[in-house]
Design an enzyme around this catalytic site. Structure first.
Site, short mmCIF file in Angstrom:
data_model
loop_
_atom_site.label_atom_id
_atom_site.label_comp_id
_atom_site.label_asym_id
_atom_site.label_seq_id
_atom_site.Cartn_x
_atom_site.Cartn_y
_atom_site.Cartn_z
N ASP A 1 0.81 -1.23 0.00
CA ASP A 1 0.00 0.00 0.00
C ASP A 1 0.84 1.27 0.00
O ASP A 1 0.49 2.26 0.64
CB ASP A 1 -0.94 0.00 1.21
CG ASP A 1 -2.17 -0.85 0.99
OD1 ASP A 1 -2.32 -1.41 -0.10
OD2 ASP A 1 -2.99 -0.96 1.92
N ARG B 1 1.94 -1.52 -10.90
CA ARG B 1 0.73 -1.86 -11.67
C ARG B 1 0.85 -1.38 -13.11
O ARG B 1 0.20 -1.93 -14.01
CB ARG B 1 -0.50 -1.19 -11.04
CG ARG B 1 -0.95 -1.75 -9.70
CD ARG B 1 -2.17 -0.99 -9.21
NE ARG B 1 -2.66 -1.46 -7.92
CZ ARG B 1 -3.53 -2.45 -7.75
NH1 ARG B 1 -3.98 -3.10 -8.80
NH2 ARG B 1 -3.94 -2.80 -6.55
N GLN C 1 5.37 -6.51 -17.40
CA GLN C 1 6.35 -7.55 -17.15
C GLN C 1 7.18 -7.85 -18.40
O GLN C 1 8.37 -8.09 -18.31
CB GLN C 1 5.62 -8.82 -16.69
CG GLN C 1 6.52 -10.02 -16.43
CD GLN C 1 7.19 -9.98 -15.09
OE1 GLN C 1 6.86 -9.13 -14.26
NE2 GLN C 1 8.14 -10.87 -14.85
N ARG D 1 4.42 -6.06 -13.28
CA ARG D 1 5.33 -6.37 -12.17
C ARG D 1 4.59 -6.41 -10.83
O ARG D 1 5.09 -6.99 -9.87
CB ARG D 1 6.44 -5.31 -12.11
CG ARG D 1 7.36 -5.32 -13.31
CD ARG D 1 8.37 -6.45 -13.25
NE ARG D 1 9.01 -6.67 -14.55
CZ ARG D 1 9.93 -7.60 -14.77
NH1 ARG D 1 10.28 -8.40 -13.78
NH2 ARG D 1 10.45 -7.77 -15.96
N ASP E 1 11.52 -6.32 -7.49
CA ASP E 1 11.36 -5.62 -8.77
C ASP E 1 11.01 -4.15 -8.61
O ASP E 1 10.59 -3.50 -9.59
CB ASP E 1 10.29 -6.31 -9.63
CG ASP E 1 10.86 -7.42 -10.48
OD1 ASP E 1 12.10 -7.53 -10.57
OD2 ASP E 1 10.07 -8.19 -11.07
N HIS F 1 12.43 -1.58 -11.30
CA HIS F 1 12.13 -1.62 -12.73
C HIS F 1 11.52 -0.30 -13.20
O HIS F 1 10.67 0.28 -12.53
CB HIS F 1 11.17 -2.76 -13.06
CG HIS F 1 11.87 -4.03 -13.43
ND1 HIS F 1 12.65 -4.15 -14.56
CD2 HIS F 1 11.92 -5.24 -12.81
CE1 HIS F 1 13.13 -5.37 -14.64
NE2 HIS F 1 12.71 -6.05 -13.58
N HIS G 1 12.78 -4.58 -18.65
CA HIS G 1 14.19 -4.71 -19.00
C HIS G 1 14.60 -3.79 -20.15
O HIS G 1 15.78 -3.47 -20.30
CB HIS G 1 14.52 -6.17 -19.36
CG HIS G 1 14.49 -7.09 -18.19
ND1 HIS G 1 15.51 -7.15 -17.27
CD2 HIS G 1 13.54 -7.96 -17.76
CE1 HIS G 1 15.21 -8.03 -16.33
NE2 HIS G 1 14.02 -8.54 -16.60
N HIS H 1 18.36 -2.87 -12.39
CA HIS H 1 17.10 -2.70 -11.68
C HIS H 1 17.16 -3.32 -10.29
O HIS H 1 16.44 -2.89 -9.39
CB HIS H 1 15.93 -3.29 -12.49
CG HIS H 1 15.95 -4.78 -12.60
ND1 HIS H 1 16.56 -5.44 -13.64
CD2 HIS H 1 15.42 -5.74 -11.80
CE1 HIS H 1 16.40 -6.74 -13.49
NE2 HIS H 1 15.73 -6.95 -12.38
#
Length: 247
Positions: free
Chosen positions: A87, A95, A99, A114, A157, A160, A165, A185
């Site tokens: 949160d 969101r 990915q 992710r 992650d 990222h 990537h 990352h």
């Protein structure tokens, strides 16, 4: 979506609001329902497990859980300590990070993010560590070590950028070519996690929830994300000389 339990009907929010006032309520619902094929949403939560900014409405407990419905793993339950990470704006931004980069322009269904990947990773990591904890008691795995594994999986992650990537391999070399060799990352995730611990006073939160994390526990979390780390005099992370930079 299947009918929600009665606890959700009386308060149809999908995410609780934490001390930071991060993503919550109808905003969280809109993100999960209108985002790019967002597949994983919170479907139930305990009536006592939320509070308004600056006004505590309950006594935190690590036994309070949130339930996620995942298309791969089914029902995933995470206790309140993990929701303190989820949160936050830092985690909620996942969101919107695909990915698979731009793969969805060819394969239209490849739109997972992710966000759900990180929750699924946390779920699998916790299954593993709890299995070892139960079946190999001689290892003496503590609740704190279990938490470290779960947090590392959940946060791995965070670093990222857009298109995953592709951000590392195409954007960073052009935008900061002089720093490319020092960037990954994984390193970004470590730095963001460090910032979150300070920004949201997570050490105090973990203590209130019954976890006594020492400094070596936080270092353990970061090394599970990146690999062996050292600190130089400027307090910047660098990989251990014996370990190559992850790719």
């Amino acid at each position: 979506m299947a009918d929600s339990p009665s606890s959700t009907e009386s308060n149809p929010r999908t995410l609780s609001q934490d001390d930071s006032g991060a993503c919550s309520g109808s905003q969280g619902y809109e993100q999960s329902s209108q985002g790019d094929a967002q597949r994983i949403v919170t479907t139930t939560f305990d009536q006592g497990n939320h509070h308004t900014r600056g006004q505590s409405m309950y006594q935190p407990s690590k036994e309070i859980t949130k339930v996620f419905q995942d298309p791969i793993h089914g029902t995933i339950e995470l206790n309140h300590v993990y929701m303190k990470i989820i949160d936050t704006p830092e985690f909620q931004r996942l969101r919107n990070v695909k990915q698979l980069g731009t793969v969805n322009f060819v394969y239209a269904g490849a739109v997972h993010t992710r966000f759900e990947h990180s929750i699924g990773t946390c779920y699998l990591a916790l299954r593993l560590i709890r299995y070892l904890k139960e079946r190999q008691k001689n290892l003496g795995i503590t609740d704190e070590e279990e938490l470290c594994v779960g947090l590392a999986a959940l946060c791995h992650d965070l670093g990222h950028g857009p298109f995953s990537h592709m951000f590392d391999s195409l954007f960073i070399p052009k935008f900061k070519p002089e720093n490319y060799e020092n960037w990954s990352h994984e390193l970004g995730a470590v730095k963001i996690f460090d910032d979150m611990v300070k920004k949201y006073d997570l050490k105090s939160t973990f203590e209130r929830l019954g976890y006594n994390l020492e400094e070596f526990h936080y270092h353990m979390i970061k090394e599970m994300i990146y690999g062996p780390l050292e600190m130089n005099g400027d307090e910047h992370y660098k990989p251990s000389p014996a370990i190559p930079k992850p790719h």
